[in-house]
Design an enzyme around this catalytic site. Structure first.
Site, PDB file in Angstrom:
ATOM      1  N   VAL A 264      47.503  31.494  64.936  1.00 45.24           N
ATOM      2  CA  VAL A 264      48.558  30.826  64.165  1.00 45.24           C
ATOM      3  C   VAL A 264      49.848  31.615  64.348  1.00 45.24           C
ATOM      4  CG1 VAL A 264      49.362  30.288  61.840  1.00 45.24           C
ATOM      5  CG2 VAL A 264      47.017  29.750  62.528  1.00 45.24           C
ATOM      6  N   HIS A 532      40.149  49.526  54.629  1.00 44.05           N
ATOM      7  CA  HIS A 532      40.101  48.756  53.390  1.00 44.05           C
ATOM      8  C   HIS A 532      41.501  48.352  52.929  1.00 44.05           C
ATOM      9  CE1 HIS A 532      36.037  50.860  52.177  1.00 44.05           C
ATOM     10  NE2 HIS A 532      35.880  49.985  53.151  1.00 44.05           N
ATOM     11  N   HIS A 576      34.040  49.697  48.389  1.00 44.89           N
ATOM     12  CA  HIS A 576      34.216  48.906  49.599  1.00 44.89           C
ATOM     13  C   HIS A 576      34.511  47.467  49.168  1.00 44.89           C
ATOM     14  CE1 HIS A 576      32.147  52.049  52.239  1.00 44.89           C
ATOM     15  NE2 HIS A 576      32.108  52.512  50.998  1.00 44.89           N
ATOM     16  N   PRO A 577      35.550  46.837  49.696  1.00 37.68           N
ATOM     17  CA  PRO A 577      36.075  45.632  49.046  1.00 37.68           C
ATOM     18  C   PRO A 577      35.416  44.309  49.400  1.00 37.68           C
ATOM     19  CG  PRO A 577      37.530  46.313  50.825  1.00 37.68           C
ATOM     20  CD  PRO A 577      36.469  47.368  50.715  1.00 37.68           C
ATOM     21  N   GLN A 578      34.443  44.259  50.344  1.00 36.44           N
ATOM     22  CA  GLN A 578      33.996  42.942  50.783  1.00 36.44           C
ATOM     23  C   GLN A 578      33.376  42.117  49.651  1.00 36.44           C
ATOM     24  OE1 GLN A 578      30.822  42.064  53.448  1.00 36.44           O
ATOM     25  NE2 GLN A 578      29.673  43.943  53.054  1.00 36.44           N
TER      26      GLN A 578
END
Length: 597
Positions: A264, A532, A576-578
């Site tokens: 994009v 992260h 950990h942000p997932q």
């Protein structure tokens, strides 16, 4: 059917779903798309984008197109094999191979800043750790946004909607390694380590002998403090990414199209709507000199391009700081100065010790025969070391309240149940390259509640040029002092009684440094990103002058455009942000459905 058998059957069905990709058309050429207009156009088939693709198409009401710059996730060995996740770094064919600008406080080094560039995005290349964070993290989001919908009690149903506890690869009894009532029934497989290592009992025994390092049965139980077994997005011994858990089961739906190999380049304003510029046309291309194509959204464009890609696309579209955009020749359509600002990330470094053991994974990594034998075992039976993530144990810890650091700094964490730093335990030398000889213990130390704030800006108006990424690591003295504390804490951990006869001595520049000044000098040469990044398009209250999105994740002062990814986090969680991204995306899907009900 008894409850325990029913749970096993459900888990087995979910594992089969995660193991076999549905066969369906995924387009690579825009000319073959069956339509030039969809209800929703999602930019990015990553962690959040695939959740939206699944949830928005499950009822058949809406047509959805997902545009992904990268390739398919199918058949990529280092993506499928959990233990080999680090081999996607620092550069590979399935990643955005970004680097930071020179980091002033890290000896002016350029730091690799890899992001996923394939179906699944960074959920397809991360190190698979599943840590949702304390309840306090989300309550802070609610306070910062003024929206109680982001408080933990209201988000909890969405978290439990993301994943389920899957059997470990070795099918061992998980009792005592996790809170078995703290799992949901969602499409992602989350499991405990499937191959035990000699390190595991040493780590756990240390938590029972030294109160400085408490044991945590489950860091996903609301209080994240303590050390315990890691939970990872692994099912049937293989990675279970958003592409596997969410996108694959949806690919057979008639109302979902996916276009890969297309970047994009910008969003195009299509005129005002109730006095606001509307961005419902997406421009994209396969390369810098290739034809530019467009597609439009009848309802919304949703940016899920991540904390680097999302602000870059906004700025290329004229949404950002008017002053900054003018410097690269872009006409401002919406002056939104917070775009790309407030970048937060977790710096990490490795602490090494030589050990007496010859059972570490060092000889598997550096010896081709051993490596190929272990890989063959994984390929044939989905068992062995390669079913694990690169670590089996981790922990989140706090700097004591009476430490001198608090004389000069306020606590950046969400509260007493959230960590200041993290330990990650590796049964070998990590990261590569492994030294030619010797066996090693690695304790990674990461600052998970950082003070330092960075930014992302455009290098030019060329959409195929990488943006300027500056996480500003260690720019806050707090982060430097917190890392010093973490390094010294790791040394205390490895000097406790359970390690007698196992640990020989500290190794490497950080390990051999003695004084505080020497340790910090070595840390500045060794710290790197744990990958992260968050908060570059952060949420804020509806009428706040700061922020990029409102609490409904709609871009401010704009119509037809929403953001759903980690860039909208109002603060970085100390984990950990997932898991937080998946949870955010699940709620976002309901917000979007409610808006168009």
């Amino acid at each position: 059917m008894p409850a325990h058998i029913r749970k096993t059957v459900v888990a087995s069905l979910c594992l089969a779903l995660c193991a076999d990709l549905a066969q369906a058309a995924v387009y690579t050429d825009a000319k073959h798309l069956p339509s030039a207009s969809y209800d929703f156009v999602i930019v990015g088939a990553g962690t959040a984008g695939n959740v939206l693709a699944s949830r928005l198409t499950e009822e058949g009401k809406y047509s959805v197109l997902v545009i992904e710059a990268g390739v398919t996730n199918e058949g990529v060995r280092n993506v499928e094999v959990p233990f080999l996740a680090p081999q996607n770094l620092p550069n590979s064919s399935v990643t955005w191979n970004y680097t930071t600008v020179p980091q002033t406080f890290l000896n002016d080094r350029y730091i690799g800043y890899t992001r996923g560039r394939l179906l699944g995005g960074s959920s397809s290349i991360n190190f698979l750790g599943w840590t949702r964070g304390s309840n306090e993290e989300y309550d802070r989001w609610a306070n910062l946004t003024g929206d109680e919908g982001w408080a933990w009690n209201n988000l909890a149903p969405y978290y439990f909607k993301t994943s389920h506890l899957a059997p470990s690869a070795d099918h061992h009894d998980p009792e005592g390694q996790a809170n078995l009532t703290n799992f949901g029934n969602g499409p992602l497989a989350v499991s405990l380590p499937g191959f035990p290592t000699e390190l595991d009992p040493l780590v756990i025994n240390t938590t029972h002998t030294n109160p400085e390092f408490p044991f945590a049965l489950d860091v996903n139980a609301g209080d994240s403090i303590g050390i315990g077994y890691i939970q990872s997005t692994i099912g049937n011994g293989a990675r279970c990414s958003s592409a596997i858990g969410y996108l694959s089961p949806a690919l057979g739906r008639q109302n979902l199209d996916v276009l890969i190999h297309n970047t994009v380049t910008r969003l195009i304003s299509t005129g005002p709507d109730q006095g606001k510029p509307t961005f419902k046309t997406v421009e994209f291309s396969t390369g810098p000199t290739a034809t530019r194509h467009t597609v439009s959204a009848k309802r919304e464009v949703i940016l899920s391009a991540g904390s680097v890609g999302t602000p870059q696309i906004l700025m290329l579209s004229g949404i950002g700081s008017k002053t900054s955009l003018s410097k690269v020749g872009i006409k401002s359509t919406v002056d939104l100065p917070d775009v790309g600002q407030n970048l937060h990330d977790h710096p990490i470094l490795s602490n090494y010790w030589t050990v007496t053991s010859n059972e570490t994974y060092d000889d598997i990594i550096r010896n081709a025969t051993n490596f190929n034998r272990t890989l063959a075992q994984w390929q044939q039976t989905r068992t062995g070391l390669f079913t694990n993530s690169p670590l089996n144990t981790l922990g989140f810890l706090r700097i004591p309240g009476n430490d001198s650091i608090w004389k000069n700094f306020t606590d950046p964490s969400a509260g007493p149940e959230s960590g200041h730093f993290e330990f990650l335990f590796g049964n070998g030398y990590n990261p590569a390259p492994v030294p030619a000889t010797g066996n090693y213990l690695t304790i990674g130390t990461a600052i998970v509640s950082p003070h330092s704030v960075g930014q992302i800006t455009l290098a030019s108006n060329d959409p195929f040029a990488f943006p300027l990424i500056d996480p500003a690591f260690f720019s806050s003295p707090f982060d430097q002092l917190a890392m010093l504390y973490a390094i010294k804490a790791a040394r205390r951990f490895a000097e406790t009684a359970p390690w007698d006869g196992f640990v020989i001595e500290r190794f490497g520049p950080v390990g051999t440094a003695e004084t505080d000044e020497e340790i910090m000098a070595a840390a500045r040469g060794a710290a790197r990103s744990i990958y992260h990044p968050t908060s570059t398009a952060r949420m804020s209250p509806l009428n706040a002058t700061w922020g990029v999105t409102d609490p409904q994740l709609r871009v401010k002062h704009v119509s037809g455009l929403r953001i759903v990814d980690a860039s909208t986090f109002p603060s970085i969680p100390a984990v950990h942000p997932q898991a937080a991204v998946y949870t955010l995306a699940e709620r976002a899907a309901d917000l979007i459905k409610a808006a168009w009900a």
